[in-house]
Design a protein around this motif. Structure first.
Motif, PDB file in Angstrom:
ATOM      1  N   ALA A 136       0.839  -1.204   0.000  1.00  0.00           N
ATOM      2  CA  ALA A 136       0.000   0.000   0.000  1.00  0.00           C
ATOM      3  C   ALA A 136       0.869   1.247   0.000  1.00  0.00           C
ATOM      4  O   ALA A 136       0.602   2.210  -0.714  1.00  0.00           O
ATOM      5  N   CYS A 137       1.954   1.202   0.807  1.00  0.00           N
ATOM      6  CA  CYS A 137       2.857   2.351   0.880  1.00  0.00           C
ATOM      7  C   CYS A 137       3.508   2.591  -0.472  1.00  0.00           C
ATOM      8  O   CYS A 137       3.641   3.705  -0.928  1.00  0.00           O
ATOM      9  N   GLY A 138       3.897   1.497  -1.083  1.00  0.00           N
ATOM     10  CA  GLY A 138       4.613   1.595  -2.352  1.00  0.00           C
ATOM     11  C   GLY A 138       3.792   2.299  -3.410  1.00  0.00           C
ATOM     12  O   GLY A 138       4.314   3.031  -4.233  1.00  0.00           O
TER      13      GLY A 138
ATOM     14  N   ASP B  69       1.737   4.648  -2.962  1.00  0.00           N
ATOM     15  CA  ASP B  69       1.380   6.006  -2.572  1.00  0.00           C
ATOM     16  C   ASP B  69       1.952   7.120  -3.444  1.00  0.00           C
ATOM     17  O   ASP B  69       1.200   7.911  -3.983  1.00  0.00           O
ATOM     18  N   PRO B  70       3.304   7.176  -3.630  1.00  0.00           N
ATOM     19  CA  PRO B  70       3.841   8.329  -4.359  1.00  0.00           C
ATOM     20  C   PRO B  70       3.263   8.447  -5.766  1.00  0.00           C
ATOM     21  O   PRO B  70       2.996   9.537  -6.252  1.00  0.00           O
TER      22      PRO B  70
ATOM     23  N   GLU C 132       1.599  11.914  -6.935  1.00  0.00           N
ATOM     24  CA  GLU C 132       2.429  12.673  -7.845  1.00  0.00           C
ATOM     25  C   GLU C 132       1.662  12.966  -9.134  1.00  0.00           C
ATOM     26  O   GLU C 132       0.844  12.165  -9.564  1.00  0.00           O
TER      27      GLU C 132
ATOM     28  N   GLN D  14       5.745  17.710  -2.369  1.00  0.00           N
ATOM     29  CA  GLN D  14       5.020  16.612  -2.993  1.00  0.00           C
ATOM     30  C   GLN D  14       3.630  17.014  -3.476  1.00  0.00           C
ATOM     31  O   GLN D  14       3.255  16.751  -4.601  1.00  0.00           O
TER      32      GLN D  14
END
Lengths: 361, 409
Positions: free
Chosen positions: B21-23, B25-26, B30, B106
């Protein structure tokens, strides 16, 4: 507290036969940290990773003192702060360029305090990053361990020290910047501290320092001293009857963990751009111990992993759910501690044992 | 170890899910709408939603969200809807710096509304200056600062502390005792108060500080009572006020015998302290829920409609609410949300706000604000008894006060 009382996994048996595995993992992690991460992450995220790695250095020290030495230290923030303030004082004086640092002006201080003057010298300041935590830890350790203070009493004592440190720093606003701490740095040894190149360099520095300290700690644990440390943890009185002085062993280990925290603090300051009492009180000190527990305190890798995982989780949860992230952070801790009291590394070890067993069956 | 294998699997699965899930995110955050481009304009709201400051800062965040909602209903800014990005400063100053960085780098927000404590502002200041981004700071503070990348919509010292002292002087209070929390605002405020007292024939009988969050006030109350001051100038913050005012009441101090002038106690805090403990004491601010302006009637009504009839409005909330409107006005005037152009356009903007006329001083990026002294009423609201008559020009370095010469050196 059951986790504290739990019997350790590491035993005084000869090393496992397959020795190439550990170094291989270390090299793989080093390549990811030094090559892959700077390429993949945007500068802001890389800066955050640098921060987690600073915490990981402190966690490594806690892993050594607590996991290997049985000293539950709840006050590593003190040493982190000593290192951080030493660095911060130098940076502040360097930026002020002969004038008073900004916060002294608005705190009503007119002359540079004598305590500050030598920190204008970078060599002195960098030396103090190591020397001050070392001296404080050796003094404290000598007093405390010789009196055979241990277990919960030692934990409470270190926690009290963290609380006292915060009160001291906040109270001496003219000297320390009070609650605000030291912030607004510009120059870091000739580089603009906010520049992307500086931040990337700092990240690499932190990663390399962590790697070197990890190897040093690993060697220490494998050495005769490391065996003795384990023996002290598991049966202090027996070690004493064998003719060793457990107080010396513990003091040395505690001092090493303090120095690690000091170095982490000094690196943290240019990475994050601030050092303040909020970073070194009881709560942040506890958070680090929690991180070590989550990662797995009986392995040094667990301490490092825990700090990075918990640091990342904090950022991730708080960005996704700013109103409720603390519950998630707490839930993560409870989940790991109830399902896997030996932390993430404990889980990995169990899985590996299972696989091995199935393979041999 | 053996029977823990299933647990191991569960934890591993949980972690893998979390990391996956974290992966992701960006990638999702973005490339979406940034400050100027896209269909919306992102603005950051950065207050403590957890920790000791949350009780105060959440109310400011709510007021800012209300302003954003109202502006969006009225058509947005430059034809675009505002999209708030909320972050938690967690009552922790380094976190404020981290989240400010995140919002700017960000999320690429056009501006940030945020902060409460001076420490959080000091921690964010280098971030905004280095990234050349804009912060709107909504709380009265200790002055002696004028960052080119911060707009200060709360009072500086000459719009709150000094009018408070003028009021005490008018009331014939000559002997003053100073009580404050131990951080930069009370210490700097007291430095100013001492300089004022020396120049105005007032006497400072004592100056006491307690750590933030301190709640044991019997010793301090004894000291105050024994010194027999005409009035107390109170710069305590947060929970400490509860303990302090309770202790004062049980020591027999009343608002008549020894008024305690507070500068960090507003409507929100009165409820926490307990009206009985603080009724009759004076406070110094620029806005009260009872301030009689057309804009305020509308603000109070809208706030209660959105968040509940029992909610109160206070000075920092109003300053946060104003900040959004002032920024939007500056963006309209500049025709862009680009920081440098917007800053240039902001000077001289004047809006009728709930507190009265607010004008941006382009030079200091502070506001012209009317000072108001109020008395806490039995119903928990604050009734104005004195005001400065007109908006006071902000003077963060107190350059126009001869007695303050040595303060800002």
């Amino acid at each position: 507290m059951t986790a504290v009382l739990e019997k350790p996994t590491r035993q005084l048996t000869p090393k496992e036969p397959r020795q190439w595995k550990g170094p291989a993992v270390f090299v793989a992690v080093a390549i990811i940290a030094l090559v892959v991460m700077p390429l993949v992450l945007e500068p802001f995220r890389l800066g955050l990773l640098a921060k987690y790695l600073c915490y990981a250095i402190v966690a490594l020290g806690i892993g050594l003192a607590w996991g290997q030495g049985g000293m539950l230290t709840l006050g590593q923030g003190v040493f982190f702060g000593l290192g951080g303030y030493a660095m911060g004082m130098y940076l502040k004086l360097n930026d002020a360029g002969g004038d008073l640092p900004d916060f002294m002006v608005w705190s009503g201080v007119e002359d540079l305090p004598a305590l500050w003057a030598p920190f204008g010298n970078p060599v002195f300041a960098l030396a103090m990053v190591v020397v001050v935590p070392l001296v404080v830890a050796v003094l404290l350790g000598t007093l405390v361990f010789r009196q055979r203070v241990r277990g919960a009493y030692f934990a409470i004592l270190t926690q009290a020290l963290a609380a006292a440190m915060v009160i001291l720093l906040v109270g001496q606003q003219g000297l320390t910047g009070g609650t605000n701490g030291l912030t607004n740095f510009f120059d870091f040894f000739g580089n603009d501290v906010a520049a992307e190149s500086t931040q990337r360099g700092l990240y690499l520095t932190v990663a390399i320092v962590l790697g070197v300290l990890y190897l040093a700690a690993w060697q220490l644990v494998r050495s005769r001293f490391g065996r003795l440390l384990l023996a002290v943890r598991d049966g202090e009185d027996r070690v004493r009857f064998l003719g060793y002085n457990p107080a010396t062993v513990k003091t040395i280990t505690f001092a090493i963990s303090a120095v690690m925290a000091g170095i982490a603090g000094a690196l943290f300051v240019p990475v994050v751009g601030i050092i303040s009492p909020a970073l070194l009180g009881v709560v942040p000190s506890l958070e680090l111990v929690v991180a070590v527990a989550v990662g797995g305190r009986f392995a040094l890798a667990g301490a490092v992993l825990g700090a990075v995982v918990m640091g990342y989780a904090k950022t991730y949860f708080s960005e996704e759910l700013p109103d409720a992230w603390l519950y998630l952070q707490g839930a993560l801790f409870i989940l790991v501690m109830t399902l896997a009291p030996k932390g993430i590394v404990g889980v990995a070890t169990a899985l590996r044992a299972r696989v091995r067993k199935e393979a041999s069956a | 170890m053996r029977n823990s294998t299933w647990r191991a699997g569960a934890v591993a699965a949980a972690l893998v899910t979390a990391i996956a899930a974290c992966g992701g995110d960006p990638a999702t955050t973005e490339g979406t709408a940034s400050g100027g481009g896209g269909d919306t304009i992102k603005v950051g709201l950065l207050h403590s939603l957890s920790g000791t400051m949350a009780i105060s800062e959440v109310t400011v965040r709510d007021a800012e969200l209300l302003a954003i909602e109202e502006i969006n209903k009225a058509g947005g800014v430059l034809g675009k809807q505002l999209e708030p990005v909320v972050e938690d400063g967690a009552s922790d100053w380094p976190t404020f710096a981290e989240k400010a960085n995140k919002l700017i780098a960000q999320d690429k927000v056009a501006t940030v509304f945020g902060g409460w404590t001076s420490a959080s502002r000091k921690a964010m200041l280098p971030v905004f200056e280095k990234r050349k981004a804009l912060l709107w700071y909504p709380v009265q503070y200790e002055g002696l600062e004028s960052s080119p990348y911060i707009f200060y919509t709360g009072a500086t010292t000459n719009q709150q502390i000094i009018p408070g002292l003028d009021y005490l002087k008018e009331q014939g209070k000559k002997k003053i005792f100073l009580v404050g929390s131990d951080y930069v605002f009370p210490r700097t405020a007291n430095k100013i108060i001492k300089a004022y007292a020396a120049a105005n024939g007032m006497e400072i009988l004592g100056e006491e500080y307690t750590p933030l969050g301190h709640t044991e006030y019997s010793t301090l109350t004894n000291k105050v009572v024994q010194a027999k001051p005409d009035a107390v100038f109170n710069t305590l913050n947060g929970d400490s006020n509860v303990a302090f005012f309770k202790q004062l009441k049980s020591a027999g101090v009343t608002a008549e015998s020894m008024p305690v002038l507070s500068v960090s106690v507003a409507e929100e805090e009165v409820t926490g302290i307990g009206v009985d403990n603080i009724v009759g004491h004076p406070v110094a601010w620029n806005y009260y829920q009872t301030t009689e302006t057309a804009a305020n009637t509308k603000f109070v009504e809208a706030f209660k409609a959105k968040y509940g009839a029992t909610k109160v409005t206070s000075d920092p909330m109003e300053a946060g609410y104003n900040a959004v409107y002032l920024w939007a006005e500056a963006a309209k005037k500049a025709g862009t949300v680009e920081v440098e152009a917007l800053k240039k356009a902001a000077g001289g903007i004047a809006l009728e706000r709930p507190e009265g006329l607010v004008t941006i001083d382009g030079e200091t990026q502070h506001m012209y604000k009317t000072a108001r002294i109020g008395i806490i009423q039995p119903d928990g609201l604050i009734k104005e008894v004195w005001n400065s008559g007109e908006p006071i020009k902000p003077d963060p370095y107190l350059k126009t006060y001869p007695w303050a010469g040595g303060l800002a050196s």
